[in-house]
Design a protein around this motif. Structure first.
Motif, PDB file in Angstrom:
ATOM      1  N   GLY A  15       0.809  -1.209   0.000  1.00 37.66           N
ATOM      2  CA  GLY A  15       0.000   0.000   0.000  1.00 37.66           C
ATOM      3  C   GLY A  15       0.841   1.256   0.000  1.00 37.66           C
ATOM      4  N   GLN A  16       0.153   2.355   0.292  1.00 39.05           N
ATOM      5  CA  GLN A  16       0.780   3.675   0.358  1.00 39.05           C
ATOM      6  C   GLN A  16       0.450   4.300   1.696  1.00 39.05           C
ATOM      7  N   ASN A  17       1.398   5.067   2.217  1.00 41.45           N
ATOM      8  CA  ASN A  17       1.123   5.778   3.463  1.00 41.45           C
ATOM      9  C   ASN A  17      -0.009   6.767   3.234  1.00 41.45           C
ATOM     10  N   PRO A  18      -0.989   6.770   4.134  1.00 39.60           N
ATOM     11  CA  PRO A  18      -2.098   7.718   3.976  1.00 39.60           C
ATOM     12  C   PRO A  18      -1.708   9.167   4.304  1.00 39.60           C
ATOM     13  N   ALA A  19      -0.599   9.342   4.965  1.00 34.17           N
ATOM     14  CA  ALA A  19      -0.138  10.677   5.357  1.00 34.17           C
ATOM     15  C   ALA A  19       1.379  10.671   5.362  1.00 34.17           C
ATOM     16  N   GLU A  20       1.943  11.844   5.542  1.00 35.23           N
ATOM     17  CA  GLU A  20       3.405  11.963   5.630  1.00 35.23           C
ATOM     18  C   GLU A  20       3.906  11.127   6.804  1.00 35.23           C
ATOM     19  N   ALA A  21       4.838  10.243   6.539  1.00 36.68           N
ATOM     20  CA  ALA A  21       5.378   9.388   7.588  1.00 36.68           C
ATOM     21  C   ALA A  21       6.840   9.746   7.821  1.00 36.68           C
ATOM     22  N   PRO A  22       7.326   9.569   9.072  1.00 36.42           N
ATOM     23  CA  PRO A  22       8.718   9.896   9.362  1.00 36.42           C
ATOM     24  C   PRO A  22       9.711   8.986   8.649  1.00 36.42           C
ATOM     25  N   HIS A  23       9.274   7.821   8.216  1.00 41.37           N
ATOM     26  CA  HIS A  23      10.136   6.861   7.528  1.00 41.37           C
ATOM     27  C   HIS A  23       9.328   6.255   6.378  1.00 41.37           C
ATOM     28  N   PRO A  24       9.932   6.037   5.205  1.00 40.11           N
ATOM     29  CA  PRO A  24       9.162   5.537   4.062  1.00 40.11           C
ATOM     30  C   PRO A  24       8.512   4.163   4.277  1.00 40.11           C
ATOM     31  N   LEU A  25       8.995   3.369   5.230  1.00 38.98           N
ATOM     32  CA  LEU A  25       8.390   2.066   5.478  1.00 38.98           C
ATOM     33  C   LEU A  25       7.327   2.091   6.580  1.00 38.98           C
ATOM     34  N   ASP A  26       7.145   3.232   7.243  1.00 33.53           N
ATOM     35  CA  ASP A  26       6.116   3.308   8.280  1.00 33.53           C
ATOM     36  C   ASP A  26       4.750   2.956   7.701  1.00 33.53           C
ATOM     37  N   ASN A  27       4.035   2.133   8.417  1.00 32.12           N
ATOM     38  CA  ASN A  27       2.683   1.684   8.090  1.00 32.12           C
ATOM     39  C   ASN A  27       2.636   0.693   6.936  1.00 32.12           C
ATOM     40  N   VAL A  28       3.583   0.732   6.026  1.00 31.71           N
ATOM     41  CA  VAL A  28       3.512  -0.083   4.809  1.00 31.71           C
ATOM     42  C   VAL A  28       4.595  -1.155   4.714  1.00 31.71           C
ATOM     43  N   GLY A  29       5.569  -1.168   5.618  1.00 28.01           N
ATOM     44  CA  GLY A  29       6.641  -2.166   5.601  1.00 28.01           C
ATOM     45  C   GLY A  29       6.252  -3.396   6.408  1.00 28.01           C
ATOM     46  N   PHE A  30       6.317  -4.568   5.767  1.00 26.33           N
ATOM     47  CA  PHE A  30       5.899  -5.823   6.395  1.00 26.33           C
ATOM     48  C   PHE A  30       6.883  -6.944   6.089  1.00 26.33           C
ATOM     49  N   VAL A  31       6.950  -7.919   6.993  1.00 29.83           N
ATOM     50  CA  VAL A  31       7.528  -9.231   6.723  1.00 29.83           C
ATOM     51  C   VAL A  31       6.537 -10.262   7.256  1.00 29.83           C
ATOM     52  N   PHE A  32       6.648 -11.483   6.736  1.00 27.47           N
ATOM     53  CA  PHE A  32       5.709 -12.539   7.106  1.00 27.47           C
ATOM     54  C   PHE A  32       6.467 -13.817   7.429  1.00 27.47           C
ATOM     55  N   PHE A  33       5.944 -14.576   8.399  1.00 27.60           N
ATOM     56  CA  PHE A  33       6.512 -15.875   8.738  1.00 27.60           C
ATOM     57  C   PHE A  33       5.411 -16.737   9.342  1.00 27.60           C
ATOM     58  N   SER A  34       5.707 -18.025   9.480  1.00 27.13           N
ATOM     59  CA  SER A  34       4.785 -18.963  10.129  1.00 27.13           C
ATOM     60  C   SER A  34       5.528 -19.700  11.224  1.00 27.13           C
ATOM     61  N   ASP A  35       4.774 -20.137  12.240  1.00 26.18           N
ATOM     62  CA  ASP A  35       5.377 -20.982  13.268  1.00 26.18           C
ATOM     63  C   ASP A  35       5.470 -22.414  12.725  1.00 26.18           C
ATOM     64  N   PRO A  36       6.045 -23.338  13.478  1.00 29.25           N
ATOM     65  CA  PRO A  36       6.217 -24.703  12.960  1.00 29.25           C
ATOM     66  C   PRO A  36       4.911 -25.407  12.567  1.00 29.25           C
ATOM     67  N   ASP A  37       3.774 -24.976  13.108  1.00 30.57           N
ATOM     68  CA  ASP A  37       2.488 -25.579  12.745  1.00 30.57           C
ATOM     69  C   ASP A  37       1.811 -24.882  11.576  1.00 30.57           C
ATOM     70  N   GLY A  38       2.317 -23.720  11.172  1.00 34.00           N
ATOM     71  CA  GLY A  38       1.708 -22.991  10.066  1.00 34.00           C
ATOM     72  C   GLY A  38       0.827 -21.829  10.485  1.00 34.00           C
ATOM     73  N   ASN A  39       0.778 -21.498  11.786  1.00 37.65           N
ATOM     74  CA  ASN A  39       0.067 -20.284  12.201  1.00 37.65           C
ATOM     75  C   ASN A  39       0.787 -19.097  11.577  1.00 37.65           C
ATOM     76  N   GLY A  40       0.044 -18.228  10.903  1.00 35.00           N
ATOM     77  CA  GLY A  40       0.647 -17.152  10.126  1.00 35.00           C
ATOM     78  C   GLY A  40       0.764 -15.844  10.872  1.00 35.00           C
ATOM     79  N   TRP A  41       1.950 -15.248  10.782  1.00 37.78           N
ATOM     80  CA  TRP A  41       2.269 -13.989  11.453  1.00 37.78           C
ATOM     81  C   TRP A  41       2.725 -12.939  10.448  1.00 37.78           C
TER      82      TRP A  41
END
Length: 140
Positions: free
Chosen positions: A100-126
């Motif tokens: 996505g895009q930041n809805p407003a001016e953010a102090p850092h370009p990844l604020d609100n829109v920077g993500f990483v994803f992982f799963s636990d050993p059973d597949g619960n998603g984070w």
């Protein structure tokens, strides 16, 4: 009135494996590991700095299929640092993604829109999202 989310039940197939993953790989604090006979065990873990914990266990927690929980989300002030820490701890994590895009001016370009994803050993998603500062709460 404040409403706080304090505990989320995470369904797992192997309590000890999940406890090791959350404590050793993610750095969650083990608040308690309570065993009440052969049929009841409750392990509560809390992410550093969080007011909300997760609970894994058997007997005293609702039955859900292991790996069925998706969309759990952690928030960090620096997604690139969080990514580096997860990789260093041996967690299989995605590269940093911009969603996505930041809805407003953010102090850092990844604020609100920077993500990483992982799963636990059973597949619960984070997901892990960067938010270095929050908008003020409305008084409504």
């Amino acid at each position: 009135m404040n409403w706080t989310l304090e505990v989320v039940i995470v369904p797992v197939s192997d309590i000890d494996r999940a406890k090791r993953f959350y404590a050793e790989r993610l750095g969650f604090v083990v608040d308690h590991d309570t065993v009440v006979g052969d049929d009841i065990r409750v392990v509560q873990l809390t992410p550093p700095g969080s007011g909300c914990s997760i609970v894994i266990g058997k007997g005293a927690v609702p039955e859900m299929p292991p790996g069925s929980l998706k969309g759990l989300q952690l928030v960090v002030p620096d997604i690139e640092q969080a990514h580096a820490e997860l990789v260093a701890r041996g967690v299989e994590v995605t590269d940093v993604q911009v969603l996505g895009q930041n809805p407003a001016e953010a102090p850092h370009p990844l604020d609100n829109v920077g993500f990483v994803f992982f799963s636990d050993p059973d597949g619960n998603g984070w997901a892990v999202q960067q938010i270095s500062s929050r908008a003020r709460e409305s008084s409504s």
